[in-house]
Design an enzyme around this catalytic site. Structure first.
Site, PDB file in Angstrom:
ATOM      1  N   GLY A  10       0.812  -1.202   0.000  1.00 39.51           N
ATOM      2  CA  GLY A  10       0.000   0.000   0.000  1.00 39.51           C
ATOM      3  C   GLY A  10       0.849   1.256   0.000  1.00 39.51           C
ATOM      4  O   GLY A  10       2.078   1.197  -0.125  1.00 39.51           O
ATOM      5  N   ASP A  37      -1.702 -12.835   5.797  1.00 42.63           N
ATOM      6  CA  ASP A  37      -3.027 -12.261   6.045  1.00 42.63           C
ATOM      7  C   ASP A  37      -3.199 -12.051   7.544  1.00 42.63           C
ATOM      8  O   ASP A  37      -3.202 -13.017   8.322  1.00 42.63           O
ATOM      9  CB  ASP A  37      -4.098 -13.226   5.514  1.00 42.63           C
ATOM     10  N   ALA A  61      -4.986  -2.425   6.025  1.00 43.38           N
ATOM     11  CA  ALA A  61      -6.283  -1.831   6.372  1.00 43.38           C
ATOM     12  C   ALA A  61      -7.247  -1.943   5.202  1.00 43.38           C
ATOM     13  O   ALA A  61      -6.835  -2.000   4.043  1.00 43.38           O
ATOM     14  CB  ALA A  61      -6.119  -0.363   6.763  1.00 43.38           C
ATOM     15  N   TYR A  62      -8.524  -1.964   5.539  1.00 41.99           N
ATOM     16  CA  TYR A  62      -9.584  -1.821   4.534  1.00 41.99           C
ATOM     17  C   TYR A  62      -9.898  -0.335   4.494  1.00 41.99           C
ATOM     18  O   TYR A  62     -10.478   0.208   5.439  1.00 41.99           O
ATOM     19  CB  TYR A  62     -10.814  -2.640   4.937  1.00 41.99           C
ATOM     20  N   THR A  63      -9.505   0.341   3.422  1.00 41.43           N
ATOM     21  CA  THR A  63      -9.569   1.807   3.385  1.00 41.43           C
ATOM     22  C   THR A  63     -10.588   2.366   2.394  1.00 41.43           C
ATOM     23  O   THR A  63     -10.666   3.581   2.218  1.00 41.43           O
ATOM     24  CB  THR A  63      -8.184   2.393   3.043  1.00 41.43           C
ATOM     25  N   THR A 102      -6.845   6.668  11.798  1.00 41.99           N
ATOM     26  CA  THR A 102      -7.374   7.685  10.897  1.00 41.99           C
ATOM     27  C   THR A 102      -8.133   8.802  11.612  1.00 41.99           C
ATOM     28  O   THR A 102      -8.644   8.610  12.727  1.00 41.99           O
ATOM     29  CB  THR A 102      -8.344   7.015   9.890  1.00 41.99           C
ATOM     30  N   ASP A 103      -8.238   9.935  10.956  1.00 44.33           N
ATOM     31  CA  ASP A 103      -9.054  11.053  11.441  1.00 44.33           C
ATOM     32  C   ASP A 103     -10.545  10.721  11.396  1.00 44.33           C
ATOM     33  O   ASP A 103     -11.359  11.405  12.025  1.00 44.33           O
ATOM     34  CB  ASP A 103      -8.772  12.315  10.611  1.00 44.33           C
ATOM     35  N   TYR A 126     -16.224   2.581   8.100  1.00 43.70           N
ATOM     36  CA  TYR A 126     -14.763   2.664   8.070  1.00 43.70           C
ATOM     37  C   TYR A 126     -14.225   3.211   9.386  1.00 43.70           C
ATOM     38  O   TYR A 126     -13.354   2.602  10.023  1.00 43.70           O
ATOM     39  CB  TYR A 126     -14.307   3.545   6.905  1.00 43.70           C
ATOM     40  N   LYS A 130     -12.065   1.167  12.280  1.00 43.06           N
ATOM     41  CA  LYS A 130     -10.726   1.647  12.632  1.00 43.06           C
ATOM     42  C   LYS A 130     -10.635   1.954  14.128  1.00 43.06           C
ATOM     43  O   LYS A 130      -9.605   1.730  14.766  1.00 43.06           O
ATOM     44  CB  LYS A 130     -10.358   2.884  11.802  1.00 43.06           C
TER      45      LYS A 130
END
Length: 290
Positions: A10, A37, A61-63, A102-103, A126, A130
């Site tokens: 990523g 994984d 991450a799943y983003t 994340t924000d 999301y 997170k």
């Protein structure tokens, strides 16, 4: 120090690869799907034990923010349960963890830069998943820290900078939201910060267990400002037109204000943070050389 970088293909993982050679005392293991994984706990345990991993930087991450609204189970598997797997695996070897968050854990209804201690209130799947990952680290019995970042971009992967550059070359005009404020962050700067924190911690023997830190580049911008700077620095002849959030509906709600207060990370680790436009100029220069 044997460092496993998960999600290494990523944006952030790729930038860590680029700067890794400068950290001579670290031995890196760069892993991503399908080779490793984080959702497979037994696979993780085996890899960490076999390679004597003592530190993990979790970039996995799943983003996909909008897609997460329809794929909540998968998002939770990666962003929540996967992080818990890492915590359990590292607890067995008394290892360290730097976990990237994340924000989006904030609702964006504030008007002052968010401090680490401010109440979280994620608005979408999301952000909620997170936050679950954060709690796994905070409550885990390991030397682990969470670093929240915002508006991440780089020369790698898919991101706002690369999308704007492509669209700007294809179109004469672009509509971009001006009423969401945050700070663009060059993943290269965050990559160096993660490794500098590990180096600093090694030298000073600091244990930051359960701590949350905020990291973004310095300054404040709207997506409109960000897009204007991309066109200007990239010398792309495309008019950027400011629009409101209501004129660009998305599946997931975005925070209207997600500027992060970075005093804590600067003070604890003696880190200097570049201004967002200066870091953007470096990224665009790198993209222009491709």
């Amino acid at each position: 120090m044997n460092i496993l970088v998960t999600g290494s293909n990523g944006q952030l993982g790729s930038e860590i690869k680029d700067v890794a050679a400068s950290y001579k005392s670290f031995r890196f293991f760069f892993m991503d799907l399908p080779a490793l994984d984080i959702c497979n706990s037994s696979e993780l345990d085996i890899f960490i034990a076999k390679n004597k991993i003592d530190t993990v930087i979790n970039c996995a991450a799943y983003t996909a923010v909008d897609a997460a609204e329809e794929n909540a189970v998968i998002a939770e598997q990666v962003n929540g349960a996967g992080v818990l797997n890492l915590v359990h695996a590292l607890a067995k070897v008394k290892g360290k963890l730097i976990h990237i968050s994340t924000d989006y854990v904030f609702d964006g209804n504030g008007f002052l830069p968010y401090q680490e201690s401010d109440k979280t209130n994620p608005m979408g799947v999301y952000g909620k998943t997170k936050r679950n990952g954060e709690l796994a680290v905070i409550n885990g019995d390991i030397d682990g820290i969470v670093i929240r970042t915002s508006w991440l971009y780089s020369a790698y992967g898919t991101n706002f900078v690369k999308t704007m550059r492509r669209l700007g070359k294809e179109r004469n005009k672009l509509d971009v939201i001006y009423d969401q404020l945050g700070t663009p962050t060059n993943a290269s700067d965050l990559a160096k910060t993660c490794l500098d924190i590990l180096a600093f911690s090694k030298e000073t023997n600091i244990n930051a267990k359960g701590n949350i830190y905020h990291y973004s580049n310095e300054g404040v911008a709207s997506w409109y400002d960000f897009a204007k700077a991309i066109m200007e620095l990239g010398k792309i002849d495309c008019e950027v037109i400011p629009i409101e959030t209501k004129d660009y509906p998305t599946a997931a709600k975005r925070p209207h204000f997600s500027v992060l207060n970075k005093a804590k990370i600067k003070n604890d680790f003696e880190i200097e943070i570049p201004y967002w436009r200066a870091s953007l100029a470096q990224c665009i220069s790198k993209l222009n050389q491709e």
